[in-house]
Design an enzyme around this catalytic site. Sequence first.
Site, PDB file in Angstrom:
ATOM      1  N   LYS A  13       0.841  -1.212   0.000  1.00 19.02           N
ATOM      2  CA  LYS A  13       0.000   0.000   0.000  1.00 19.02           C
ATOM      3  C   LYS A  13       0.871   1.254   0.000  1.00 19.02           C
ATOM      4  CE  LYS A  13      -2.706   1.033   3.759  1.00 19.02           C
ATOM      5  NZ  LYS A  13      -2.479   2.394   4.249  1.00 19.02           N
TER       6      LYS A  13
ATOM      7  N   ASP B  13       2.262  -0.873  12.100  1.00 15.82           N
ATOM      8  CA  ASP B  13       0.950  -1.364  11.648  1.00 15.82           C
ATOM      9  C   ASP B  13       0.677  -2.801  12.089  1.00 15.82           C
ATOM     10  OD1 ASP B  13       0.381   1.048  10.471  1.00 15.82           O
ATOM     11  OD2 ASP B  13       1.174   0.463   8.514  1.00 15.82           O
TER      12      ASP B  13
HETATM   13  C1  S3P Z   1       2.438   4.968   6.292  1.00 17.47           C
HETATM   14  C2  S3P Z   1       3.081   5.309   7.444  1.00 17.47           C
HETATM   15  C3  S3P Z   1       2.625   4.906   8.788  1.00 17.47           C
HETATM   16  C4  S3P Z   1       1.651   3.740   8.708  1.00 17.47           C
HETATM   17  C5  S3P Z   1       0.622   3.913   7.640  1.00 17.47           C
HETATM   18  C6  S3P Z   1       1.269   4.094   6.281  1.00 17.47           C
HETATM   19  C7  S3P Z   1       2.971   5.476   5.015  1.00 17.47           C
HETATM   20  O1  S3P Z   1       1.963   5.998   9.383  1.00 17.47           O
HETATM   21  O2  S3P Z   1       1.019   3.558   9.947  1.00 17.47           O
HETATM   22  O3  S3P Z   1      -0.218   2.770   7.592  1.00 17.47           O
HETATM   23  O4  S3P Z   1       2.583   4.986   3.961  1.00 17.47           O
HETATM   24  O5  S3P Z   1       3.794   6.404   5.069  1.00 17.47           O
HETATM   25  P1  S3P Z   1       2.805   7.104  10.201  1.00 17.47           P
HETATM   26  O6  S3P Z   1       3.798   7.636   9.277  1.00 17.47           O
HETATM   27  O7  S3P Z   1       1.829   8.154  10.620  1.00 17.47           O
HETATM   28  O8  S3P Z   1       3.378   6.349  11.360  1.00 17.47           O
END
Ligand code: S3P
Length: 448
Positions: free
Chosen positions: A28, A334
């Site tokens: 993702k 996550d």
């Molecule tokens: C993500 C970063 C994480 C993660 C999210 C996806 C990303 O969040 O929890 O599911 O794609 O940069 P944070 O950067 O707020 O920790």
Amino acid sequence: MIPKTASIESFLLKRKKISGEYRPPPDKSITHRGIFLGALSHETSRVQNPLTSGDCLSTFRAFNQLGVKITKKKNEWVIAKGKKSVLTQLRELSAPRAALDCGNSGTTMRLLSGILSGQAFKSRLTGDASLSKRPMKRVIEPLTKMGAKISASKDGTAPLEIAGNPHLRAIEWKSGVASAQVKSSILLAGLFADGKTMVIEPERSRDHTERILKSMGAKIRFKSSGSALVENKISIEGGAILRGLDFKVPGDFSSAAFFIAAALIVPGSDLTILDVNLNPTRTGLLGVLRRMGAKIRLESVREESGEPIGDLRVRYSELNSTEVSPAEIPLLIDEIPVLSVIATQASGITTIIGAEELRVKESDRLSAIATELRKMGARIQEKKDGLVIEGRTPLQGAIVQSCDDHRMAMSLAVAGLVATKWITMIKDFNCISISFPSFWQDLKSLER
Ligand code: S3P
């Protein structure tokens, strides 16, 4: 189509093992970045094997509204070339006619804020009920310091109104949270700034943005996460011309984590997960599980499109408890809900500390996982910044809530695999489409 309230009865009653070979859905975070960065180059970009989930489609639609033509081909998204802006050397985006709806996606809202801060137009960003509660000050503050004008609701949440400025100031920003979304937002704005922008993180967060920007020719400095000395400073020079992107999205480790967990806790399981991203800024769970005694073997590790990937053979294991330290949290941010499920099946007391960030995810994941797993008989205590989980506890089926959070729904489904007595019903299971639309079918295909 999965019913809104799904039951995992069949797994429970038949007590099947999870075995065979499995290729997880595309990543993702990397799919988002393929669009974000491809859309900044004025050359054609290709993102092979993109994830077509709710979150990634929010990013896809937002760029369509910004005048970027993206065509879906078989298993590829082609981002058409565009006009180079004379001001910034990057692709010229057009002012959106309506608000950009980021849906449930924090990555869309925060990374988009960075790019929109460097535009010569105004835009408005909205989100669903969950996203509208999530903290945005963490990006508003640095982006404002760079010269954008951003207004939000009183408590610093969406909707956001952004008046961009194509002549942003480069800043040095010490981030209070180890967040790849915050870091990426500032780095993207840094492309529109005059000079060198630097982000200093308290701990290292996922580095996909840095890797992709480097491959496109941006002047970016960061320590590769594979290196022994991991430094948390990342800098980028403004004014770069980005080459078009052509890469293949690897399997998502965070989605694979549900299947790793299932194979570890369902007796007799033996699962090989193929072509999964093994970027060390994402795979903190592997280190924790190995400490717990998990039988996990890495096979055919290689590099593809600038990311390490490989296969994982996971076998059912008798697990012991462990302590998860604050420094490990960003590397498994996550995976904590599903790690909590695993910990209920490990003997001893597992503690997770320094995880207060989980309170501001798609749901308050500390409270949600503790509450819902307790309904299944787990002995789990919620702390201000973490969890204390006592195992090994037999779980029993219950009616549980996903809290409209995709990772909660899938974690509870894994818990349901080892629950006895009653069937497990998960309310609002459809939210899995945010990151993993095929979760249900995939899990069923591995029943043996
Ligand atoms: C993500 C970063 C994480 C993660 C999210 C996806 C990303 O969040 O929890 O599911 O794609 O940069 P944070 O950067 O707020 O920790």
